[in-house]
Design an enzyme around this catalytic site. Sequence first.
Site, PDB file in Angstrom:
ATOM      1  NE  ARG A 117     -67.808 -46.598 -42.896  1.00 56.91           N
ATOM      2  CZ  ARG A 117     -67.633 -46.544 -41.572  1.00 56.91           C
ATOM      3  NH1 ARG A 117     -66.500 -46.936 -41.040  1.00 56.91           N
ATOM      4  NH2 ARG A 117     -68.593 -46.102 -40.787  1.00 56.91           N
ATOM      5  CG  HIS A 144     -71.340 -41.571 -40.598  1.00 55.88           C
ATOM      6  ND1 HIS A 144     -71.886 -42.716 -41.133  1.00 55.88           N
ATOM      7  CD2 HIS A 144     -70.607 -41.994 -39.513  1.00 55.88           C
ATOM      8  CE1 HIS A 144     -71.512 -43.763 -40.423  1.00 55.88           C
ATOM      9  NE2 HIS A 144     -70.748 -43.353 -39.444  1.00 55.88           N
ATOM     10  CD  GLN A 147     -72.682 -42.547 -35.164  1.00 59.47           C
ATOM     11  OE1 GLN A 147     -72.119 -43.559 -35.534  1.00 59.47           O
ATOM     12  NE2 GLN A 147     -73.260 -42.451 -33.971  1.00 59.47           N
ATOM     13  CG  ASP A 239     -65.763 -37.751 -35.628  1.00 55.11           C
ATOM     14  OD1 ASP A 239     -65.266 -38.789 -35.141  1.00 55.11           O
ATOM     15  OD2 ASP A 239     -66.067 -37.657 -36.837  1.00 55.11           O
ATOM     16  CB  CYS A 278     -69.828 -40.952 -34.332  1.00 52.41           C
ATOM     17  SG  CYS A 278     -68.202 -40.490 -34.953  1.00 52.41           S
ATOM     18  NE  ARG A 306     -74.749 -46.024 -37.352  1.00 52.66           N
ATOM     19  CZ  ARG A 306     -73.555 -46.140 -37.971  1.00 52.66           C
ATOM     20  NH1 ARG A 306     -72.462 -45.748 -37.360  1.00 52.66           N
ATOM     21  NH2 ARG A 306     -73.484 -46.592 -39.204  1.00 52.66           N
TER      22      ARG A 306
HETATM   23  N1  NVA Z   1     -65.192 -38.635 -38.993  1.00 50.87           N
HETATM   24  C1  NVA Z   1     -64.840 -40.022 -38.774  1.00 50.87           C
HETATM   25  C2  NVA Z   1     -66.063 -40.801 -38.408  1.00 50.87           C
HETATM   26  C3  NVA Z   1     -65.794 -42.251 -38.140  1.00 50.87           C
HETATM   27  C4  NVA Z   1     -67.033 -43.012 -37.820  1.00 50.87           C
HETATM   28  C5  NVA Z   1     -64.182 -40.572 -40.026  1.00 50.87           C
HETATM   29  O1  NVA Z   1     -64.674 -40.300 -41.120  1.00 50.87           O
HETATM   30  O2  NVA Z   1     -63.183 -41.285 -39.895  1.00 50.87           O
HETATM   31  N1   CP Z   2     -69.326 -44.611 -35.836  1.00 48.31           N
HETATM   32  C1   CP Z   2     -68.952 -45.442 -36.824  1.00 48.31           C
HETATM   33  O1   CP Z   2     -69.421 -45.332 -37.970  1.00 48.31           O
HETATM   34  O2   CP Z   2     -68.080 -46.403 -36.461  1.00 48.31           O
HETATM   35  P1   CP Z   2     -67.350 -47.440 -37.421  1.00 48.31           P
HETATM   36  O3   CP Z   2     -66.322 -46.691 -38.219  1.00 48.31           O
HETATM   37  O4   CP Z   2     -66.736 -48.442 -36.479  1.00 48.31           O
HETATM   38  O5   CP Z   2     -68.364 -48.075 -38.312  1.00 48.31           O
END
Ligand code: NVA
Ligand code: CP
Length: 320
Positions: A117, A144, A147, A239, A278, A306
């Site tokens: 990540r 992502h 997800q 989101d 998500c 997931r």
């Molecule tokens: N769009 C959000 C998704 C988190 C799972 C982010 O990137 O923070």
């Molecule tokens: N939806 C998701 O990716 O959550 P986290 O940021 O907790 O991993």
Amino acid sequence: MGLVERLMESTAGLTGRSVLTLQEWTPNEIKSILMTAAWLKANPKVAQIRYALAGKSVALLFELPSTRTRVSFQVAVEQLGASPVIMGWTESQLGRGEPIKDTARVLSRYVDGIVIRCRHHETLAEFNRWASVPVFNALTDRIHPFQALADVLTLWERKGRIAGLKLVYVGDGNNMANSYVVLGAKLGMHVVIASPKEYPPDPGLVEWGVKEALLTGGSVTVLEDPTEAVAGADAISTDVFVSMGQEDIEAKRALLARYQVNGALMARAKPDCLFMHCLPAHRGEEVTEEVIEGPQSVVFDQAENRLWVQKSALLQTLSD
Ligand code: NVA
Ligand code: CP
């Protein structure tokens, strides 16, 4: 031949593959991840699966916070008999400036797969260029993919089909919006993104998605008006207004205020429309308490799925 052997034989071609954006996967390969995920979920105790990746190791490298992705990947790795190696970005030499290309080559000498990540998609792409083991995108600013896979598995479970469904994403044109464009186009869905013109989904991905959807019978549409977008929706997803690593500016929140998913917006979709998120969610911002806690909400199914899609992808790409 037993069920497990047949499963492994049908997915043998996926060994060694990375999961980056899913643009690099064919619709049939993506369906294979989804079908195997559904099978694993329905058969959680099959002994051969528990040892499928015995003796292997998978690095989990996170530059940004995570609850779901980190825990579900760790559990998936363990449930397949492999060992997770959890790495904090700043605690590794990456935090002191060791180049990605060196880190990728070093880790590839120790582990069989790398889950990452990271803030910038280019970092993931660079990692993948230099790694000699599969790399799994656990979220970047651009996309992502796991997800979106979990969300499509949830839709399949709830609606009994994927192709032809109308999935409307309402809000910031962020990594989740982009993920639906890619996966929806691959799987013949009708994806509509409703976002302010100042915060659209990635224009290059949308252009790609529009063309890709022509091959699968789906469609990709970008609109500004959320009310127009949700008409006839099978599912509405949203989101956070401000994603990790983005600047939290008042002007953005103000522009996004009318993209809140509330009871009035849900009422404009099909009566059996699902609500998706998500997570993590900000109640009172992008969604109301009433909607996220209401009967149409499937957010915890998405979170559970997931685990199953990641277990499926790890199994299929890391098996010998
Ligand atoms: N769009 C959000 C998704 C988190 C799972 C982010 O990137 O923070
Ligand atoms: N939806 C998701 O990716 O959550 P986290 O940021 O907790 O991993």
